[in-house]
Design a protein around this motif. Structure first.
Motif, PDB file in Angstrom:
ATOM      1  N   MET A   1     -24.736 -19.405  -9.954  1.00  0.00           N
ATOM      2  CA  MET A   1     -24.333 -20.402  -8.966  1.00  0.00           C
ATOM      3  C   MET A   1     -25.263 -20.341  -7.758  1.00  0.00           C
ATOM      4  SD  MET A   1     -20.745 -20.689  -6.821  1.00  0.00           S
ATOM      5  CE  MET A   1     -19.741 -20.901  -8.266  1.00  0.00           C
ATOM      6  N   PRO A   2     -25.846 -21.464  -7.333  1.00  0.00           N
ATOM      7  CA  PRO A   2     -26.650 -21.455  -6.108  1.00  0.00           C
ATOM      8  C   PRO A   2     -25.819 -20.927  -4.932  1.00  0.00           C
ATOM      9  CG  PRO A   2     -26.925 -23.521  -7.284  1.00  0.00           C
ATOM     10  CD  PRO A   2     -25.815 -22.784  -7.976  1.00  0.00           C
ATOM     11  N   PHE A   3     -26.454 -20.172  -4.071  1.00  0.00           N
ATOM     12  CA  PHE A   3     -25.711 -19.509  -3.004  1.00  0.00           C
ATOM     13  C   PHE A   3     -25.028 -20.510  -2.076  1.00  0.00           C
ATOM     14  CE2 PHE A   3     -25.416 -17.368   1.171  1.00  0.00           C
ATOM     15  CZ  PHE A   3     -24.522 -16.375   0.805  1.00  0.00           C
ATOM     16  N   VAL A   4     -25.632 -21.662  -1.872  1.00  0.00           N
ATOM     17  CA  VAL A   4     -25.021 -22.663  -0.996  1.00  0.00           C
ATOM     18  C   VAL A   4     -23.638 -23.056  -1.510  1.00  0.00           C
ATOM     19  CG1 VAL A   4     -26.152 -24.623  -2.167  1.00  0.00           C
ATOM     20  CG2 VAL A   4     -25.384 -24.861   0.203  1.00  0.00           C
ATOM     21  N   HIS A   5     -23.465 -23.140  -2.840  1.00  0.00           N
ATOM     22  CA  HIS A   5     -22.159 -23.488  -3.414  1.00  0.00           C
ATOM     23  C   HIS A   5     -21.205 -22.299  -3.365  1.00  0.00           C
ATOM     24  CE1 HIS A   5     -23.928 -27.205  -4.517  1.00  0.00           C
ATOM     25  NE2 HIS A   5     -24.682 -26.712  -5.485  1.00  0.00           N
ATOM     26  N   PHE A   6     -21.741 -21.105  -3.595  1.00  0.00           N
ATOM     27  CA  PHE A   6     -20.923 -19.901  -3.475  1.00  0.00           C
ATOM     28  C   PHE A   6     -20.344 -19.793  -2.070  1.00  0.00           C
ATOM     29  CE2 PHE A   6     -20.449 -15.508  -2.125  1.00  0.00           C
ATOM     30  CZ  PHE A   6     -19.664 -14.963  -3.116  1.00  0.00           C
ATOM     31  N   LEU A   7     -21.195 -20.032  -1.069  1.00  0.00           N
ATOM     32  CA  LEU A   7     -20.769 -19.918   0.325  1.00  0.00           C
ATOM     33  C   LEU A   7     -19.709 -20.965   0.655  1.00  0.00           C
ATOM     34  CD1 LEU A   7     -21.645 -17.989   2.560  1.00  0.00           C
ATOM     35  CD2 LEU A   7     -23.288 -19.701   3.327  1.00  0.00           C
ATOM     36  N   LYS A   8     -19.898 -22.173   0.148  1.00  0.00           N
ATOM     37  CA  LYS A   8     -18.923 -23.233   0.384  1.00  0.00           C
ATOM     38  C   LYS A   8     -17.571 -22.861  -0.202  1.00  0.00           C
ATOM     39  CE  LYS A   8     -18.278 -28.208  -0.285  1.00  0.00           C
ATOM     40  NZ  LYS A   8     -18.868 -29.453  -0.857  1.00  0.00           N
ATOM     41  N   ASN A   9     -17.576 -22.294  -1.411  1.00  0.00           N
ATOM     42  CA  ASN A   9     -16.323 -21.864  -2.042  1.00  0.00           C
ATOM     43  C   ASN A   9     -15.678 -20.726  -1.259  1.00  0.00           C
ATOM     44  OD1 ASN A   9     -16.756 -23.733  -4.046  1.00  0.00           O
ATOM     45  ND2 ASN A   9     -17.508 -22.257  -5.561  1.00  0.00           N
ATOM     46  N   TYR A  10     -16.518 -19.813  -0.775  1.00  0.00           N
ATOM     47  CA  TYR A  10     -15.997 -18.677  -0.006  1.00  0.00           C
ATOM     48  C   TYR A  10     -15.276 -19.165   1.257  1.00  0.00           C
ATOM     49  CZ  TYR A  10     -15.912 -14.735   3.220  1.00  0.00           C
ATOM     50  OH  TYR A  10     -15.502 -13.785   4.118  1.00  0.00           O
ATOM     51  N   PHE A  11     -15.917 -20.078   1.981  1.00  0.00           N
ATOM     52  CA  PHE A  11     -15.313 -20.568   3.223  1.00  0.00           C
ATOM     53  C   PHE A  11     -14.049 -21.386   2.960  1.00  0.00           C
ATOM     54  CE2 PHE A  11     -19.758 -20.333   5.227  1.00  0.00           C
ATOM     55  CZ  PHE A  11     -19.488 -19.093   5.789  1.00  0.00           C
ATOM     56  N   SER A  12     -14.016 -22.089   1.834  1.00  0.00           N
ATOM     57  CA  SER A  12     -12.836 -22.905   1.532  1.00  0.00           C
ATOM     58  C   SER A  12     -11.621 -22.039   1.204  1.00  0.00           C
ATOM     59  CB  SER A  12     -13.127 -23.857   0.368  1.00  0.00           C
ATOM     60  OG  SER A  12     -13.294 -23.139  -0.841  1.00  0.00           O
ATOM     61  N   THR A  13     -11.851 -20.799   0.727  1.00  0.00           N
ATOM     62  CA  THR A  13     -10.743 -19.901   0.420  1.00  0.00           C
ATOM     63  C   THR A  13     -10.497 -18.874   1.526  1.00  0.00           C
ATOM     64  OG1 THR A  13     -12.246 -18.453  -0.825  1.00  0.00           O
ATOM     65  CG2 THR A  13     -11.040 -20.127  -2.068  1.00  0.00           C
ATOM     66  N   ASN A  14     -11.328 -18.889   2.555  1.00  0.00           N
ATOM     67  CA  ASN A  14     -11.164 -17.982   3.705  1.00  0.00           C
ATOM     68  C   ASN A  14     -11.156 -18.815   4.981  1.00  0.00           C
ATOM     69  OD1 ASN A  14     -11.576 -14.893   2.730  1.00  0.00           O
ATOM     70  ND2 ASN A  14     -12.825 -16.278   1.491  1.00  0.00           N
ATOM     71  N   LYS A  15     -10.005 -19.411   5.248  1.00  0.00           N
ATOM     72  CA  LYS A  15      -9.881 -20.366   6.350  1.00  0.00           C
ATOM     73  C   LYS A  15      -9.956 -19.709   7.727  1.00  0.00           C
ATOM     74  CE  LYS A  15      -8.929 -23.725   3.430  1.00  0.00           C
ATOM     75  NZ  LYS A  15      -9.865 -24.834   3.156  1.00  0.00           N
ATOM     76  N   LYS A  16      -9.924 -18.366   7.767  1.00  0.00           N
ATOM     77  CA  LYS A  16      -9.931 -17.670   9.060  1.00  0.00           C
ATOM     78  C   LYS A  16     -11.239 -17.857   9.807  1.00  0.00           C
ATOM     79  CE  LYS A  16     -11.494 -13.356   6.906  1.00  0.00           C
ATOM     80  NZ  LYS A  16     -11.184 -11.929   6.644  1.00  0.00           N
ATOM     81  N   HIS A  17     -12.311 -18.231   9.122  1.00  0.00           N
ATOM     82  CA  HIS A  17     -13.602 -18.362   9.774  1.00  0.00           C
ATOM     83  C   HIS A  17     -13.716 -19.726  10.450  1.00  0.00           C
ATOM     84  CE1 HIS A  17     -14.904 -14.702   7.897  1.00  0.00           C
ATOM     85  NE2 HIS A  17     -14.780 -15.189   6.681  1.00  0.00           N
ATOM     86  N   GLY A  18     -13.955 -19.712  11.770  1.00  0.00           N
ATOM     87  CA  GLY A  18     -14.200 -20.947  12.493  1.00  0.00           C
ATOM     88  C   GLY A  18     -15.612 -21.446  12.250  1.00  0.00           C
ATOM     89  N   SER A  19     -15.961 -22.577  12.844  1.00  0.00           N
ATOM     90  CA  SER A  19     -17.267 -23.192  12.591  1.00  0.00           C
ATOM     91  C   SER A  19     -18.407 -22.302  13.053  1.00  0.00           C
ATOM     92  CB  SER A  19     -17.351 -24.566  13.275  1.00  0.00           C
ATOM     93  OG  SER A  19     -17.168 -24.434  14.671  1.00  0.00           O
ATOM     94  N   ARG A  20     -18.236 -21.618  14.204  1.00  0.00           N
ATOM     95  CA  ARG A  20     -19.294 -20.713  14.680  1.00  0.00           C
ATOM     96  C   ARG A  20     -19.450 -19.526  13.744  1.00  0.00           C
ATOM     97  NH1 ARG A  20     -18.496 -19.256  20.887  1.00  0.00           N
ATOM     98  NH2 ARG A  20     -19.656 -17.443  20.127  1.00  0.00           N
ATOM     99  N   ASP A  21     -18.309 -18.996  13.264  1.00  0.00           N
ATOM    100  CA  ASP A  21     -18.360 -17.882  12.312  1.00  0.00           C
ATOM    101  C   ASP A  21     -19.104 -18.296  11.043  1.00  0.00           C
ATOM    102  OD1 ASP A  21     -16.935 -16.267  14.002  1.00  0.00           O
ATOM    103  OD2 ASP A  21     -15.003 -16.713  13.097  1.00  0.00           O
ATOM    104  N   ARG A  22     -18.764 -19.478  10.519  1.00  0.00           N
ATOM    105  CA  ARG A  22     -19.382 -19.933   9.275  1.00  0.00           C
ATOM    106  C   ARG A  22     -20.890 -20.091   9.442  1.00  0.00           C
ATOM    107  NH1 ARG A  22     -14.782 -23.378   9.221  1.00  0.00           N
ATOM    108  NH2 ARG A  22     -16.076 -25.163   9.845  1.00  0.00           N
TER     109      ARG A  22
END
Length: 372
Positions: free
Chosen positions: A1-22
């Protein structure tokens, strides 16, 4: 999986990260990958700070908090930062294609490439006018190539595939090879072109715009790829084509399928073959980080199978355009020599399209002709 998609999936399942964190997490991960094979034995925190320092062109709050010396030097030119370091980011320099500056290419992995658009015929004035109204910084590279900052939301402002095509600088320069033969091909009645590894169809669309009215055949190994391609063609207003699934790595024509067997001889075959993608690793640095050199020979063997099944469909006197986004000699010059030796093709031109000093991908292309 390209990392950009992995990261998107990670953030979608870890809602605790705000936009600056992401944003910061993504930046740190990509910096880590950009160091490639350098400093693998370094303590993880130290390696991450070194990577952030090398990939930053201005002071950074995290560096300011954790490594003041790095932060003070963050604005220095990259070559000055690297001058006191011995980093083996890209350890396969002895396998590079001819003419590639190994040091400059290695350093380019620390820099994110720019965004490039190809303006389709008839839309240049309106595209430029809209960019000026938006006050978006841009440069025009060549006649119809736009260089834009990364992060520009193309789809918010332009009709993708109809007005502009997202296509790297050197991928667009493949058009220079097509121009070498376009007049000859267009002079023939009922000339036909086959893009045998069509993927997203960027090269087919480029060839169509260079040779309007030409009839194309597009093939690839999965129907899902072709369905996406057909949708792009519809958006682009391209209808004079046929397409079918064909796995050219198979060992016999019977295995490849009936449609392949019925395909007429072609005036031009475009073979943008699967490859290591090593010329694009500054855009996808995780591939550099995880790369195993054993795959170079695997890809080279695969490429030979594909072109060996494509050549029998080449008309005598027809043209064969071989393309990779690889920097490795085994995938480039070696396969061009294979085409000349095994199939008696005449080499017209071969080029290594260097992108490492242009914030772009590095590619290889060779144009050959079947002897009559």
């Amino acid at each position: 999986m390209p990392f950009v998609h992995f990261l998107k999936n990670y953030f979608s399942t870890n809602k605790k990260h705000g936009s600056r964190d992401r944003k910061q997490i993504a930046q740190l991960c990509y910096c880590w990958f950009r160091l490639g094979h350098a400093c693998r034995d370094m303590v993880a925190e130290e390696r991450l700070l070194l990577a952030l320092y090398l990939c930053s062109d201005e002071p950074n709050p995290l560096l300011a908090a954790l490594h003041e010396e790095y932060n003070e030097k963050a604005s220095l030119p990259l070559n000055e930062k690297l001058s006191s370091l011995r980093l083996n980011i890209f350890p396969w320099t002895d396998m590079l294609s001819e003419g590639i500056d190994a040091e400059a290419f290695s350093a380019s992995h620390l820099v994110q490439p720019d965004l490039f658009l190809r303006i389709r015929p008839g839309y240049k004035k309106s595209i430029i006018r809209k960019l000026e109204q938006l006050a978006i910084p841009f440069n025009i590279e060549f006649e119809n190539t736009l260089r834009l900052p990364n992060g520009f939301k193309v789809e918010d402002h332009f009709e993708l595939n109809k007005e502009v095509v997202v296509q790297d600088l050197n991928s667009q320069r493949i058009g220079e090879m097509i121009d070498l033969v376009a007049t000859d091909i267009l002079s023939k009645e009922d000339a036909v072109v086959w893009d045998c590894c069509a993927a997203s169809g960027g090269k087919t669309m480029l060839a169509f715009d260079r040779m309007p009215g030409m009839t194309f055949t597009v093939t690839d190994i999965r129907s899902s790829i072709l369905q996406n391609l057909f949708q792009r063609f519809k958006q682009a207003g391209i209808y004079s084509y046929d397409g079918f699934v064909a796995d050219l790595s198979l060992s016999s024509a019977k295995q490849i399928g009936e449609k392949y067997n019925l395909l007429p001889l072609q005036d031009l075959i475009i073979a943008d073959v699967p490859c290591t993608g090593s010329g694009t690793w500054s855009r996808n640095p995780e591939q550099l980080y995880y790369f195993n050199a054993s795959s170079i020979n695997e890809y080279s063997a695969l490429q030979k199978k594909i072109i060996s099944n494509a050549i029998p469909k080449l008309l005598p006197g027809g043209y064969f355009l071989y393309i990779t986004c690889s920097v490795f000699r085994n995938e480039n010059e070696e396969n061009v020599q294979f085409l000349q030796d095994k199939f008696n093709l005449e080499l017209i031109s071969s080029r290594t399209l260097k992108g490492y000093d242009q914030k772009a991908d590095t590619m290889f292309s060779a144009l050959l002709k079947s002897r009559l």
